[in-house]
Design a protein around this motif. Structure first.
Motif, mmCIF file in Angstrom:
data_model
loop_
_atom_site.group_PDB
_atom_site.id
_atom_site.type_symbol
_atom_site.label_atom_id
_atom_site.label_comp_id
_atom_site.label_asym_id
_atom_site.label_seq_id
_atom_site.Cartn_x
_atom_site.Cartn_y
_atom_site.Cartn_z
ATOM 1 N N TRP A 102 6.641 2.773 -0.511
ATOM 2 C CA TRP A 102 5.395 3.415 -0.925
ATOM 3 C C TRP A 102 4.773 2.585 -2.051
ATOM 4 O O TRP A 102 5.460 1.848 -2.753
ATOM 5 C CB TRP A 102 5.632 4.856 -1.373
ATOM 6 C CG TRP A 102 6.510 4.999 -2.600
ATOM 7 C CD1 TRP A 102 7.865 5.131 -2.626
ATOM 8 C CD2 TRP A 102 6.077 4.982 -3.959
ATOM 9 N NE1 TRP A 102 8.312 5.202 -3.924
ATOM 10 C CE2 TRP A 102 7.239 5.125 -4.761
ATOM 11 C CE3 TRP A 102 4.833 4.869 -4.584
ATOM 12 C CZ2 TRP A 102 7.183 5.142 -6.155
ATOM 13 C CZ3 TRP A 102 4.774 4.888 -5.970
ATOM 14 C CH2 TRP A 102 5.938 5.032 -6.733
ATOM 15 N N GLY A 103 3.467 2.711 -2.175
ATOM 16 C CA GLY A 103 2.768 1.974 -3.213
ATOM 17 C C GLY A 103 1.526 2.708 -3.671
ATOM 18 O O GLY A 103 1.213 3.796 -3.183
ATOM 19 N N VAL A 104 0.841 2.096 -4.604
ATOM 20 C CA VAL A 104 -0.360 2.687 -5.203
ATOM 21 C C VAL A 104 -1.521 1.715 -5.066
ATOM 22 O O VAL A 104 -1.375 0.523 -5.351
ATOM 23 C CB VAL A 104 -0.130 3.020 -6.694
ATOM 24 C CG1 VAL A 104 -1.438 3.400 -7.378
ATOM 25 C CG2 VAL A 104 0.894 4.140 -6.842
ATOM 26 N N VAL A 105 -2.644 2.230 -4.605
ATOM 27 C CA VAL A 105 -3.896 1.462 -4.600
ATOM 28 C C VAL A 105 -4.946 2.330 -5.276
ATOM 29 O O VAL A 105 -5.288 3.404 -4.785
ATOM 30 C CB VAL A 105 -4.341 1.088 -3.177
ATOM 31 C CG1 VAL A 105 -5.660 0.318 -3.240
ATOM 32 C CG2 VAL A 105 -3.281 0.259 -2.479
ATOM 33 N N THR A 106 -5.427 1.882 -6.409
ATOM 34 C CA THR A 106 -6.330 2.674 -7.232
ATOM 35 C C THR A 106 -7.519 1.840 -7.683
ATOM 36 O O THR A 106 -7.419 0.616 -7.785
ATOM 37 C CB THR A 106 -5.583 3.217 -8.473
ATOM 38 O OG1 THR A 106 -6.502 3.892 -9.340
ATOM 39 C CG2 THR A 106 -4.911 2.090 -9.251
ATOM 40 N N CYS A 128 4.309 -1.796 -4.331
ATOM 41 C CA CYS A 128 3.132 -2.537 -4.783
ATOM 42 C C CYS A 128 2.262 -1.605 -5.610
ATOM 43 O O CYS A 128 2.245 -0.394 -5.392
ATOM 44 C CB CYS A 128 2.339 -3.111 -3.607
ATOM 45 S SG CYS A 128 1.829 -1.866 -2.403
ATOM 46 N N VAL A 129 1.555 -2.181 -6.569
ATOM 47 C CA VAL A 129 0.571 -1.446 -7.359
ATOM 48 C C VAL A 129 -0.661 -2.338 -7.450
ATOM 49 O O VAL A 129 -0.643 -3.373 -8.116
ATOM 50 C CB VAL A 129 1.086 -1.107 -8.768
ATOM 51 C CG1 VAL A 129 -0.008 -0.403 -9.570
ATOM 52 C CG2 VAL A 129 2.340 -0.236 -8.708
ATOM 53 N N VAL A 130 -1.720 -1.947 -6.757
ATOM 54 C CA VAL A 130 -2.943 -2.741 -6.718
ATOM 55 C C VAL A 130 -4.061 -1.949 -7.385
ATOM 56 O O VAL A 130 -4.288 -0.775 -7.056
ATOM 57 C CB VAL A 130 -3.326 -3.114 -5.272
ATOM 58 C CG1 VAL A 130 -4.614 -3.926 -5.258
ATOM 59 C CG2 VAL A 130 -2.197 -3.890 -4.609
ATOM 60 N N CYS A 131 -4.751 -2.593 -8.310
ATOM 61 C CA CYS A 131 -5.770 -1.924 -9.120
ATOM 62 C C CYS A 131 -7.178 -2.373 -8.729
ATOM 63 O O CYS A 131 -7.350 -3.375 -8.031
ATOM 64 C CB CYS A 131 -5.521 -2.215 -10.600
ATOM 65 S SG CYS A 131 -3.849 -1.773 -11.139
ATOM 66 N N LEU A 145 -6.591 -2.452 -0.418
ATOM 67 C CA LEU A 145 -5.599 -1.924 0.515
ATOM 68 C C LEU A 145 -4.945 -3.057 1.306
ATOM 69 O O LEU A 145 -3.722 -3.070 1.513
ATOM 70 C CB LEU A 145 -6.249 -0.920 1.467
ATOM 71 C CG LEU A 145 -6.645 0.416 0.850
ATOM 72 C CD1 LEU A 145 -7.478 1.231 1.834
ATOM 73 C CD2 LEU A 145 -5.424 1.209 0.437
ATOM 74 N N LEU A 146 -5.736 -3.993 1.745
ATOM 75 C CA LEU A 146 -5.197 -5.141 2.476
ATOM 76 C C LEU A 146 -4.335 -6.011 1.560
ATOM 77 O O LEU A 146 -3.325 -6.571 1.991
ATOM 78 C CB LEU A 146 -6.339 -5.956 3.082
ATOM 79 C CG LEU A 146 -7.169 -5.219 4.140
ATOM 80 C CD1 LEU A 146 -8.365 -6.057 4.576
ATOM 81 C CD2 LEU A 146 -6.315 -4.828 5.343
ATOM 82 N N MET A 147 -4.711 -6.092 0.300
ATOM 83 C CA MET A 147 -3.907 -6.833 -0.672
ATOM 84 C C MET A 147 -2.540 -6.168 -0.842
ATOM 85 O O MET A 147 -1.509 -6.864 -0.942
ATOM 86 C CB MET A 147 -4.645 -6.886 -2.017
ATOM 87 C CG MET A 147 -3.928 -7.678 -3.097
ATOM 88 S SD MET A 147 -4.858 -7.692 -4.663
ATOM 89 C CE MET A 147 -6.268 -8.706 -4.180
ATOM 90 N N ALA A 148 -2.518 -4.840 -0.868
ATOM 91 C CA ALA A 148 -1.255 -4.110 -0.994
ATOM 92 C C ALA A 148 -0.342 -4.395 0.199
ATOM 93 O O ALA A 148 0.871 -4.589 0.039
ATOM 94 C CB ALA A 148 -1.531 -2.612 -1.113
ATOM 95 N N CYS A 149 -0.912 -4.407 1.386
ATOM 96 C CA CYS A 149 -0.130 -4.717 2.592
ATOM 97 C C CYS A 149 0.481 -6.108 2.508
ATOM 98 O O CYS A 149 1.656 -6.313 2.837
ATOM 99 C CB CYS A 149 -1.003 -4.606 3.834
ATOM 100 S SG CYS A 149 -1.532 -2.938 4.221
ATOM 101 N N LYS A 150 -0.313 -7.054 2.055
ATOM 102 C CA LYS A 150 0.169 -8.432 1.946
ATOM 103 C C LYS A 150 1.301 -8.535 0.942
ATOM 104 O O LYS A 150 2.313 -9.199 1.188
ATOM 105 C CB LYS A 150 -0.985 -9.354 1.555
ATOM 106 C CG LYS A 150 -0.630 -10.831 1.559
ATOM 107 C CD LYS A 150 -1.857 -11.692 1.292
ATOM 108 C CE LYS A 150 -1.503 -13.175 1.334
ATOM 109 N NZ LYS A 150 -2.699 -14.031 1.104
ATOM 110 N N GLN A 151 1.152 -7.854 -0.189
ATOM 111 C CA GLN A 151 2.183 -7.896 -1.222
ATOM 112 C C GLN A 151 3.495 -7.291 -0.734
ATOM 113 O O GLN A 151 4.576 -7.778 -1.061
ATOM 114 C CB GLN A 151 1.709 -7.174 -2.477
ATOM 115 C CG GLN A 151 0.629 -7.898 -3.246
ATOM 116 C CD GLN A 151 0.218 -7.177 -4.510
ATOM 117 O OE1 GLN A 151 0.840 -6.185 -4.905
ATOM 118 N NE2 GLN A 151 -0.834 -7.652 -5.159
#
Length: 220
Positions: A102-106, A128-131, A145-151
């Motif tokens: 699980w991760g966070v995209v905010t 992942c935590v993408v801001c 969101l796509l950055m989170a998937c890549k990470q």
């Protein structure tokens, strides 16, 4: 992978956001507003908070100065009283027990997100935590969101995104993910989640488990 919006979905930050806004109002000789009045705007960042606190929009000359003042105040109080929504702790543990990352995209800037996640003990647990300032375009665009998937090394079609604002659903759909509206979040009377065309809606965090066919894990 399950991705979550932060404010109003994973963490109840309305108390601290409202506290900072009322401190700012006092600076400008205005009385504090009740939490109930501020809460529906808590997912919309400084733009939403300044609209309810000072009747300001982004087109007003004073907006930029007032935004910077608010963010400086919030920076001092953001870890004062953040709490997980009821059921979130059990939900995250269940995902981890079942080896579902699980991760966070905010859209929250990293300067606030990182210390907030650290204060509630989630920073090192998230895949992942993408801001909002990690990409050129924050939500409603799919970039973060796509950055989170890549990470995390997970394909977007294998992801679910859970959020409490229309931009969350727009971003999730644009990224090709399953989308879930968190009806327990900071929705206002004018929000129309049925119109957002999300794949699912949940009344409580643990409702997500039935959608992905998991039983709640027991917290130790």
């Amino acid at each position: 992978m399950i991705l979550f919006d932060l404010d109003g979905t994973l963490v109840d930050t309305a108390h601290d956001l409202a506290y900072a806004l009322n401190l700012q109002r006092v600076r400008h000789d205005l009385a504090g507003l009740p939490l109930e009045a501020i809460r529906p705007y808590a997912s919309h960042g400084s733009k939403g908070l300044l609209s309810i606190g000072f009747n300001l929009s982004e087109t007003d000359d004073a907006f930029a100065i007032m935004r910077d003042e608010y963010l400086a105040i919030y920076d001092e109080v953001l870890t004062r009283k953040p709490i997980l929504f009821d059921g979130i702790a059990e939900l995250l543990t269940t995902l981890e027990v079942n080896r579902i990352p699980w991760g966070v995209v905010t859209n929250k800037p990293r300067r606030f997100t990182q210390p907030l996640m650290q204060s509630i003990g989630l920073l090192t647990r998230a895949a992942c935590v993408v801001c909002g300032d990690d990409a050129a375009r924050p939500k409603p665009y799919p970039d973060t969101l796509l950055m989170a998937c890549k990470q995390a090394g997970v394909s977007p079609e294998d992801c679910w995104y859970v959020g409490d604002a229309e931009r969350d659903i727009q971003a999730g759909k644009a990224a090709g993910m399953q989308t879930v509206v968190a009806l327990y979040g900071y929705l206002s009377e004018t929000d129309q989640p049925l119109v957002w065309a999300a794949d699912h809606m949940i009344q409580l965090p643990l409702d997500l488990l039935s959608l992905i066919n998991l039983k709640p894990a027991t917290l130790s």
